[in-house]
Write a protein that holds these residues in place. Structure first.
Motif: not given
Length: 417
Positions: A310-336
């Motif tokens: 569960v911890q491994a799955d949570a870490t992997a999922y968190a890293e994936r979500i963080v990466a997705q969030a950073r990508a979304d943030a960068i895209a949003a900032r660039a757009g703004s």
């Protein structure tokens, strides 16, 4: 009365002189009852109807020319009917005492004529036939005389020439021979019976002597037994005493065995049963404890493995979500920055902080000692809730910075949300 006449039961009253005639006779016949007889004008006479007997003794000659002296007897009477009484009255009324003689002469004539047509052998063998033929031959004459014949018997037949004697001689000789043979047989049988009786007598004497000797032997044996009765009685008494002592010892042994059974064996069996039961209880307890410990360890190992997964799955999922969030943030900032959207610039700091928040939440979940029952699906559900909470925060900020009425909303912001 003087003029009243009554005939006897075996008599017939004959009344003559009467003009009235009941039968075809010249006189009146009265039987069984009385009647008046007028004096001077009528005359009454009595005819006997009683049974009569006539003896016939006659010299007869057979068809063989042999003279026989035949003696017979006949029994007759006047018939009871009116015709027979009338016929007998006309013939015998005045000579009733001679009726036997007259009837005997008639039968004698018929006897001679009938014997003349028979042989001596037929007469001897068939006397009944001879008597019947005599009766049948005299029937017509007797009916005319008013006589009824009740019986006719041939009593005796005598032969003066010795023919009958000679006729019987062969039979007499055969009978005599048979008699002598029978006598000889009887003598022989008597001699055989005497011999058998003598043999039986000798056998009886022998059996008697044998039985007497047997009785003497039994007597001597009884005397010997009587002489040995005392020692035998003592030996028998000793034997009985020994048997009683043996039975007593056997009984005592049985009692000792029962006492040993009750005092030693049964308590020992009870103690052994108790020890065996306690040992089995301890064994079962150790077995249950070992099984419980093994189950606990197995359960803990499975829980630890599940937690690590569960911890491994949570870490992997968190890293994936963080990466997705950073990508979304960068895209949003660039757009703004490109579009000059002030609202997005104002929320830039929040968007930059969102990945850090999500990462911190994911690390917190990974470092926490949580037991998730439904595995990876449960982890995904928790992370989705955390991200959802972050997005709801971002949406709240966006709404708070948006102008009234919704004017000037950047399409890129809406798509980013």
């Amino acid at each position: 009365m003087f003029f009243w006449h009554v005939p006897a039961p075996n008599e017939a009253l004959l009344i003559s002189g009467s003009k009235r005639q009941a039968q075809d006779t010249q006189f009146r016949i009265v039987t069984g009852h009385g009647c008046f007889v007028l004096p001077v004008k009528q005359k009454a006479r009595v005819l006997s109807l009683a049974l009569r007997e006539a003896e016939i003794v006659e010299e007869c000659v057979t068809n063989q020319g042999i003279r026989l002296h035949v003696r017979a007897v006949t029994v007759f009477k006047v018939g009871d009917d009116s015709a027979s009484i009338a016929n007998a009255a006309r013939r015998f009324l005045s000579e009733q005492h001679r009726m036997e003689e007259l009837v005997g002469r008639v039968f004698a004539g018929h006897l001679r004529s009938i014997v003349g047509g028979l042989t001596v052998e037929e007469i001897i063998r068939e006397r009944d036939r001879l008597a019947q033929e005599v009766k049948d031959g005299s029937h017509v004459e007797m009916e005319k005389l008013g006589i009824v014949v009740d019986a006719l018997q041939i009593q005796e037949i005598e032969d003066a020439t010795g023919y009958i004697t000679n006729l019987a001689a062969p039979h007499a000789a055969a009978v005599a021979s048979q008699a002598r043979i029978a006598a000889a047989g009887a003598d022989q049988a008597a001699a055989e019976r005497e011999q058998e009786a003598a043999a039986l007598k000798a056998q009886y004497e022998r059996d008697t002597a044998i039985k007497r000797a047997g009785f003497l032997a039994e007597t001597e044996q009884a005397r010997a037994h009587a002489a040995q009765a005392g020692p035998l009685a003592e030996a028998r008494a000793s034997h009985e005493v020994i048997e009683q002592q043996t039975a007593l010892a056997r009984r005592q042994a049985e009692l000792a065995g029962q006492r040993l059974e009750a005092e030693v064996r049964r308590p020992a069996d009870a103690e052994a049963y108790r020890a065996r039961t306690l040992a089995e209880a301890r064994r079962d307890e150790a077995k249950f404890e070992a099984e419980g410990e093994a189950y606990r360890r197995t359960t803990l190992a499975a829980a630890e493995a599940q937690s690590a997964k569960v911890q491994a799955d949570a870490t992997a999922y968190a890293e994936r979500i963080v990466a997705q969030a950073r990508a979304d943030a960068i895209a949003a900032r660039a757009g703004s920055l490109r579009d000059g959207n002030q609202e997005l610039i104002a929320a830039n700091s929040v968007i930059e902080a969102l990945p850090a928040l999500v990462e911190a939440a994911a690390r917190g979940i990974a470092g926490s000692n949580l037991t998730i029952l439904n595995g990876a699906e449960g982890v995904n559900q928790i992370m989705a809730e955390i991200v959802g909470q972050g997005l709801s925060v971002l949406d709240t900020l966006r709404r708070s910075t948006a102008p009234a009425g919704g004017e000037g909303r950047d399409p890129a912001w809406s798509e980013g949300t």
